[in-house]
Write a protein that holds these residues in place. Structure first.
Motif, PDB file in Angstrom:
ATOM      1  N   SER A   7       0.812  -1.217   0.000  1.00 28.45           N
ATOM      2  CA  SER A   7       0.000   0.000   0.000  1.00 28.45           C
ATOM      3  C   SER A   7       0.849   1.271   0.000  1.00 28.45           C
ATOM      4  O   SER A   7       1.602   1.525   0.947  1.00 28.45           O
ATOM      5  N   LEU A   8       0.705   2.058  -1.056  1.00 32.23           N
ATOM      6  CA  LEU A   8       1.378   3.359  -1.108  1.00 32.23           C
ATOM      7  C   LEU A   8       0.776   4.318  -0.080  1.00 32.23           C
ATOM      8  O   LEU A   8       1.481   5.157   0.485  1.00 32.23           O
ATOM      9  N   VAL A   9      -0.520   4.177   0.170  1.00 33.80           N
ATOM     10  CA  VAL A   9      -1.176   5.030   1.169  1.00 33.80           C
ATOM     11  C   VAL A   9      -0.555   4.815   2.546  1.00 33.80           C
ATOM     12  O   VAL A   9      -0.104   5.751   3.207  1.00 33.80           O
ATOM     13  N   HIS A  10      -0.516   3.551   2.979  1.00 33.31           N
ATOM     14  CA  HIS A  10       0.081   3.254   4.289  1.00 33.31           C
ATOM     15  C   HIS A  10       1.567   3.584   4.303  1.00 33.31           C
ATOM     16  O   HIS A  10       2.108   4.041   5.315  1.00 33.31           O
ATOM     17  N   GLY A  11       2.239   3.340   3.189  1.00 32.55           N
ATOM     18  CA  GLY A  11       3.672   3.606   3.127  1.00 32.55           C
ATOM     19  C   GLY A  11       4.019   5.065   3.334  1.00 32.55           C
ATOM     20  O   GLY A  11       4.928   5.394   4.111  1.00 32.55           O
ATOM     21  N   THR A  12       3.288   5.943   2.665  1.00 30.44           N
ATOM     22  CA  THR A  12       3.562   7.375   2.823  1.00 30.44           C
ATOM     23  C   THR A  12       3.185   7.863   4.218  1.00 30.44           C
ATOM     24  O   THR A  12       3.903   8.669   4.818  1.00 30.44           O
ATOM     25  N   VAL A  13       2.067   7.338   4.736  1.00 27.08           N
ATOM     26  CA  VAL A  13       1.638   7.728   6.086  1.00 27.08           C
ATOM     27  C   VAL A  13       2.637   7.231   7.129  1.00 27.08           C
ATOM     28  O   VAL A  13       3.074   7.987   8.017  1.00 27.08           O
ATOM     29  N   PHE A  14       3.015   5.963   7.043  1.00 26.14           N
ATOM     30  CA  PHE A  14       3.960   5.394   8.004  1.00 26.14           C
ATOM     31  C   PHE A  14       5.321   6.072   7.923  1.00 26.14           C
ATOM     32  O   PHE A  14       5.982   6.277   8.940  1.00 26.14           O
ATOM     33  N   SER A  15       5.757   6.411   6.706  1.00 21.52           N
ATOM     34  CA  SER A  15       7.067   7.070   6.553  1.00 21.52           C
ATOM     35  C   SER A  15       7.070   8.423   7.248  1.00 21.52           C
ATOM     36  O   SER A  15       8.078   8.837   7.822  1.00 21.52           O
ATOM     37  N   LYS A  16       5.935   9.093   7.192  1.00 17.10           N
ATOM     38  CA  LYS A  16       5.804  10.408   7.835  1.00 17.10           C
ATOM     39  C   LYS A  16       5.988  10.290   9.350  1.00 17.10           C
ATOM     40  O   LYS A  16       6.521  11.189   9.998  1.00 17.10           O
ATOM     41  N   ILE A  17       5.570   9.146   9.919  1.00 18.41           N
ATOM     42  CA  ILE A  17       5.658   8.933  11.365  1.00 18.41           C
ATOM     43  C   ILE A  17       6.975   8.253  11.764  1.00 18.41           C
ATOM     44  O   ILE A  17       7.642   8.665  12.712  1.00 18.41           O
ATOM     45  N   LEU A  18       7.374   7.231  11.004  1.00 19.81           N
ATOM     46  CA  LEU A  18       8.556   6.443  11.368  1.00 19.81           C
ATOM     47  C   LEU A  18       9.869   7.147  11.056  1.00 19.81           C
ATOM     48  O   LEU A  18      10.860   6.981  11.776  1.00 19.81           O
ATOM     49  N   PHE A  19       9.890   7.939   9.969  1.00 18.50           N
ATOM     50  CA  PHE A  19      11.145   8.550   9.520  1.00 18.50           C
ATOM     51  C   PHE A  19      11.058  10.073   9.500  1.00 18.50           C
ATOM     52  O   PHE A  19      11.659  10.726   8.648  1.00 18.50           O
ATOM     53  N   SER A  20      10.320  10.625  10.419  1.00 14.15           N
ATOM     54  CA  SER A  20      10.035  12.071  10.389  1.00 14.15           C
ATOM     55  C   SER A  20      11.293  12.926  10.452  1.00 14.15           C
ATOM     56  O   SER A  20      11.319  14.040   9.935  1.00 14.15           O
ATOM     57  N   ASN A  21      12.355  12.431  11.069  1.00 10.60           N
ATOM     58  CA  ASN A  21      13.568  13.248  11.235  1.00 10.60           C
ATOM     59  C   ASN A  21      14.728  12.792  10.347  1.00 10.60           C
ATOM     60  O   ASN A  21      15.861  13.213  10.547  1.00 10.60           O
ATOM     61  N   MET A  22      14.436  11.937   9.366  1.00 11.36           N
ATOM     62  CA  MET A  22      15.484  11.469   8.472  1.00 11.36           C
ATOM     63  C   MET A  22      15.498  12.295   7.192  1.00 11.36           C
ATOM     64  O   MET A  22      14.468  12.442   6.528  1.00 11.36           O
ATOM     65  N   ALA A  23      16.655  12.823   6.824  1.00 11.59           N
ATOM     66  CA  ALA A  23      16.777  13.630   5.607  1.00 11.59           C
ATOM     67  C   ALA A  23      16.590  12.789   4.356  1.00 11.59           C
ATOM     68  O   ALA A  23      16.224  13.304   3.300  1.00 11.59           O
ATOM     69  N   SER A  24      16.821  11.473   4.470  1.00 10.06           N
ATOM     70  CA  SER A  24      16.765  10.594   3.303  1.00 10.06           C
ATOM     71  C   SER A  24      15.392   9.956   3.104  1.00 10.06           C
ATOM     72  O   SER A  24      15.274   8.898   2.487  1.00 10.06           O
ATOM     73  N   ILE A  25      14.332  10.598   3.590  1.00  9.41           N
ATOM     74  CA  ILE A  25      12.994  10.005   3.505  1.00  9.41           C
ATOM     75  C   ILE A  25      12.561   9.813   2.055  1.00  9.41           C
ATOM     76  O   ILE A  25      11.816   8.896   1.732  1.00  9.41           O
ATOM     77  N   GLY A  26      13.041  10.671   1.140  1.00  6.16           N
ATOM     78  CA  GLY A  26      12.719  10.507  -0.271  1.00  6.16           C
ATOM     79  C   GLY A  26      13.240   9.192  -0.813  1.00  6.16           C
ATOM     80  O   GLY A  26      12.556   8.485  -1.564  1.00  6.16           O
ATOM     81  N   ILE A  27      14.457   8.832  -0.447  1.00  6.02           N
ATOM     82  CA  ILE A  27      15.039   7.558  -0.870  1.00  6.02           C
ATOM     83  C   ILE A  27      14.282   6.391  -0.244  1.00  6.02           C
ATOM     84  O   ILE A  27      14.083   5.355  -0.876  1.00  6.02           O
ATOM     85  N   ILE A  28      13.837   6.562   1.001  1.00 12.75           N
ATOM     86  CA  ILE A  28      13.064   5.514   1.680  1.00 12.75           C
ATOM     87  C   ILE A  28      11.801   5.190   0.887  1.00 12.75           C
ATOM     88  O   ILE A  28      11.379   4.037   0.799  1.00 12.75           O
ATOM     89  N   LEU A  29      11.186   6.209   0.286  1.00  7.40           N
ATOM     90  CA  LEU A  29       9.938   6.010  -0.455  1.00  7.40           C
ATOM     91  C   LEU A  29      10.152   5.538  -1.890  1.00  7.40           C
ATOM     92  O   LEU A  29       9.214   5.077  -2.541  1.00  7.40           O
ATOM     93  N   LEU A  30      11.365   5.655  -2.407  1.00  6.98           N
ATOM     94  CA  LEU A  30      11.619   5.379  -3.821  1.00  6.98           C
ATOM     95  C   LEU A  30      11.287   3.939  -4.228  1.00  6.98           C
ATOM     96  O   LEU A  30      10.538   3.735  -5.206  1.00  6.98           O
ATOM     97  N   PRO A  31      11.793   2.902  -3.537  1.00 10.01           N
ATOM     98  CA  PRO A  31      11.410   1.535  -3.927  1.00 10.01           C
ATOM     99  C   PRO A  31       9.907   1.293  -3.839  1.00 10.01           C
ATOM    100  O   PRO A  31       9.347   0.565  -4.665  1.00 10.01           O
TER     101      PRO A  31
END
Length: 323
Positions: free
Chosen positions: A273-297
């Protein structure tokens, strides 16, 4: 054979382009309150998700426990374990981030709407697909952070389970519960305006994607990512998808599922799920500068799963019509 490119995939590409050209709107200190808008939007997404959870449809699909077990095992066990096999190959910090991004993808729940639609096209078990796709998101709220907590703490020193689960409960679980409790009163309205609600969901997801990539572009995070790297990531995503797809099909045969249940197992057990992925990334990786790379795959997987499954579903539908 004509292949239709999903409009949402094109929208994601466009938003990434906008983030590259105009990153200043999504960085900390921007006058546009994207964080506030997306936080409220996420809660509304899952409130509407609760409104659309039909107790009748869930009850009709709940009895086939072997199918449910295979789908959820594929989603939350087989996927992560396959990616975990490559953990010893990580040699440096850049590879650590890429591996973490794939593990995040692997730990996510299944998508709801496209799973059910594709199962329907392929003539699979629709009630079971509705049940599995719906319950997967709820299980993911609990399981995905547990998987990620095993490794994110190495990359993010302030990873706090208490804070993360508090945010997940407030932003996701409570809105789903409230929506589900109001389903008998507002459920029909939610179904009637389903297209508008889907458009709202996608708009919030695009907003989160924009902010994630704007911050990464502003921090020059993608400077080390080449076109060849993107191609290799896409190749890895396709291999991961087909491995799980074939493995799930093999297990379904061994468990003596009929054709309808095999279709449901393969289609629901291989989606992320892209929906859950983007939502979870916002919470799990909120302070990581590389969040864009986290979402790429995840975004590459999203496009790939839509393309491959739509082709497979159409082929199965034609074969069923011939039979």
């Amino acid at each position: 054979m004509k292949i239709n490119i999903d409009g949402f995939v094109l929208s994601v590409i466009a938003v990434i382009g906008i983030a590259y050209i105009f990153p200043q709107w999504g960085v900390p200190g921007s006058k546009i309150p994207i964080d506030t808008i997306s936080t409220i939007g996420v809660s509304l997404i899952f409130f509407f998700y609760g409104l659309k959870l039909s107790p009748e449809k869930l009850n009709s699909g709940i009895k086939n426990w072997k199918l449910h077990l295979l789908v959820q095992a594929s989603t939350f066990v087989i996927f992560p374990l396959l990616v975990l096999l490559f953990r010893p190959l990580v040699q440096n910090q850049e590879q650590e981030i890429i591996w973490l991004a794939f593990f995040f993808l692997a730990a996510l729940p299944s998508t709801v709407s496209s799973s059910v639609v594709m199962v329907s096209i392929a003539k699979g078990n629709i009630p079971a697909a509705i049940f599995n796709a719906s319950i997967s998101g709820i299980i993911g709220v609990l399981v995905t952070p547990l998987w990620m907590g095993l490794f994110v703490q190495n990359a993010q020193s302030d990873f706090d389970f208490t804070d993360i689960y508090t945010k997940l409960i407030v932003q996701i679980i409570l809105p789903v519960i409230v929506g589900f409790l109001l389903q008998r009163f507002l459920g029909e309205m939610a179904q009637r305006y389903g297209k508008q609600l889907t458009l709202f969901d996608k708009s919030i997801i695009l907003l989160i994607i924009y902010k994630s990539f704007a911050e990464s572009f502003a921090g020059n995070v993608f400077s080390s990512v080449s076109i060849l790297d993107i191609v290799l990531l896409l190749f890895a995503v396709v291999i991961l998808f087909y491995t799980v797809f074939l493995l799930t099909g093999f297990l379904a045969l061994k468990m003596r599922f009929d054709l309808e249940d095999r279709i449901t197992a393969q289609f629901c057990g291989t989606k992320k799920s892209l929906v859950h992925g983007t939502v979870f990334s916002k919470i799990l990786f909120s302070n990581m500068a590389s969040i864009g790379i986290i979402l790429l795959p995840l975004m590459l997987f999203h496009a790939t799963q839509l393309l491959i499954i739509s082709v497979v579903a159409s082929k199965m539908s034609r074969n069923a019509s011939i039979d």
